[in-house]
Design an enzyme around this catalytic site. Sequence first.
Site, short mmCIF file in Angstrom:
data_model
loop_
_atom_site.label_atom_id
_atom_site.label_comp_id
_atom_site.label_asym_id
_atom_site.label_seq_id
_atom_site.Cartn_x
_atom_site.Cartn_y
_atom_site.Cartn_z
N ILE A 1 0.80 -1.19 -0.06
CA ILE A 1 -0.15 -0.01 0.18
C ILE A 1 1.01 1.00 -0.08
CG2 ILE A 1 -0.23 -0.06 2.49
CD1 ILE A 1 -3.23 1.09 2.03
N ALA A 2 0.66 2.16 -0.86
CA ALA A 2 1.52 3.35 -1.13
C ALA A 2 0.70 4.57 -0.77
CB ALA A 2 2.03 3.56 -2.58
N PHE B 1 8.96 4.85 1.52
CA PHE B 1 8.86 3.87 2.72
C PHE B 1 7.81 2.92 2.40
CE2 PHE B 1 9.63 8.32 4.78
CZ PHE B 1 11.14 8.22 4.91
N GLU C 1 -5.01 -1.59 10.96
CA GLU C 1 -3.52 -1.17 10.73
C GLU C 1 -2.98 -0.90 11.78
OE1 GLU C 1 -0.11 1.08 7.93
OE2 GLU C 1 -2.39 1.16 7.57
N ARG D 1 24.01 -15.08 33.13
CA ARG D 1 25.18 -14.00 33.19
C ARG D 1 25.55 -13.89 34.86
NH1 ARG D 1 25.32 -7.75 31.83
NH2 ARG D 1 27.49 -7.32 32.46
N GLN E 1 20.63 -3.18 28.07
CA GLN E 1 21.52 -3.02 29.04
C GLN E 1 21.94 -4.28 29.94
OE1 GLN E 1 22.82 0.16 29.31
NE2 GLN E 1 23.69 -0.21 31.38
N GLY F 1 24.75 -6.19 28.81
CA GLY F 1 25.98 -5.52 28.86
C GLY F 1 26.61 -5.36 27.32
N ASN G 1 3.13 8.43 16.84
CA ASN G 1 2.27 8.35 18.13
C ASN G 1 1.87 9.56 18.46
OD1 ASN G 1 2.83 5.69 18.15
ND2 ASN G 1 4.32 5.75 19.99
#
Length: 381
Positions: free
Chosen positions: A123-124, A156, A244, A270, A338, A341, A368
């Site tokens: 869709i454009a 896009f 959508e 970890r 984060q 690490g 948004n």
Amino acid sequence: MKHPYLTEDHEIFRKSLKRFLEKEAVPFYEQWEEERMIPRSLWRKMGEQGFLCPDLDEQYGGSGVDWGFSVVVNEELERVGSGLVGMGLHNDIVVPYINSFGSKEQKQRWLPRCVTGELITAIAMTEPGTGSDLANIKTTAKLDGDHYIVNGQKTFITNGIQSDLILVACKTNPNAVPKHKGVSLLLVERDTPGFSRGRKLNKVGLHSQDTAELIFEDCKVPKENLLGEEGKGFLYMMDKLQQERLLVAIAAQTAAEVMLKGTIDYVKSREAFGKPISQFQNTQFKMAEMATEVEMGRAFLDQLIAEHIDGQNVVTKVSMAKWRLTDTAKKIAGECLQFHGGYGYMEEYEIARRFRDIQVSSIYAGTNEIMKTIIAKNLGL
């Protein structure tokens, strides 16, 4: 407690789809990310197994099931990787336009091949100078005998490189007052004279999803490719943008769940200062906070999906879900990276890809900020 919309049939369908994706997509996904393309062969295989457009009527090759099955498809595609978003766009954004507003001839001509994966759709709407302000698009379509002559540029565009059928928003009456009454929708096929593709765009994330510029230079589109009526394109888009935006919320929620689960597993393995970092209070508090946000997001989203399936007007709630769940997912992506690490910054760790991919979710399908504008307007402000 009974789920708002999922049944045993949906879960059987999910298991079948998971098995398919674990065989046909998961082992190759990193390769597709490097190649910057999802192969057409996956589309065909998805179609053969009934995973494309399952809610379409059986007369067009679909299964005629409720939209909950489409939700399952979108969730499982997202669990593999966000680069598969083009399939959700095909199933639940473009095809519904044709199914809702297309003529009987248009439906018979295109929908069966959309179900098999033979036709990939796009869709454009977006143009280089126009994003969320759809009433001000510049691409024009002038009727000349049996054809519309289309001129303009889109950018896009998801599935932009591989698409065989593109739904193009254009101005059939540039002088219309108000402006949105001049917008119409045309279906442009791959080999249409005057249609070409520009660059395959090099994005920050969603690497395996082909995104492109589309160019129309005196493009001759048969007048029978007009979708619905002239001048009603903007209304059609407003009608379908609800689903959508709901798709974007579903993907964001699923991505957040995937990132959280992967990070919980990681912090247990970890070690730092002689013990797993999961045993540090800061880790536990952060995980508790994220788990709570994810759980609350899921509860709101599931009820919203049930209301959408029921045909209720949920524009305000969809706008709330789209902005809040995408913002939450972006926040969780940063927190989870984060906790990984230095390894979180390495491409071989999934969290790095998720961090890149989630950023665009607050931009496409209406930013948004636009979502908050819609909410404020519907609050009477």
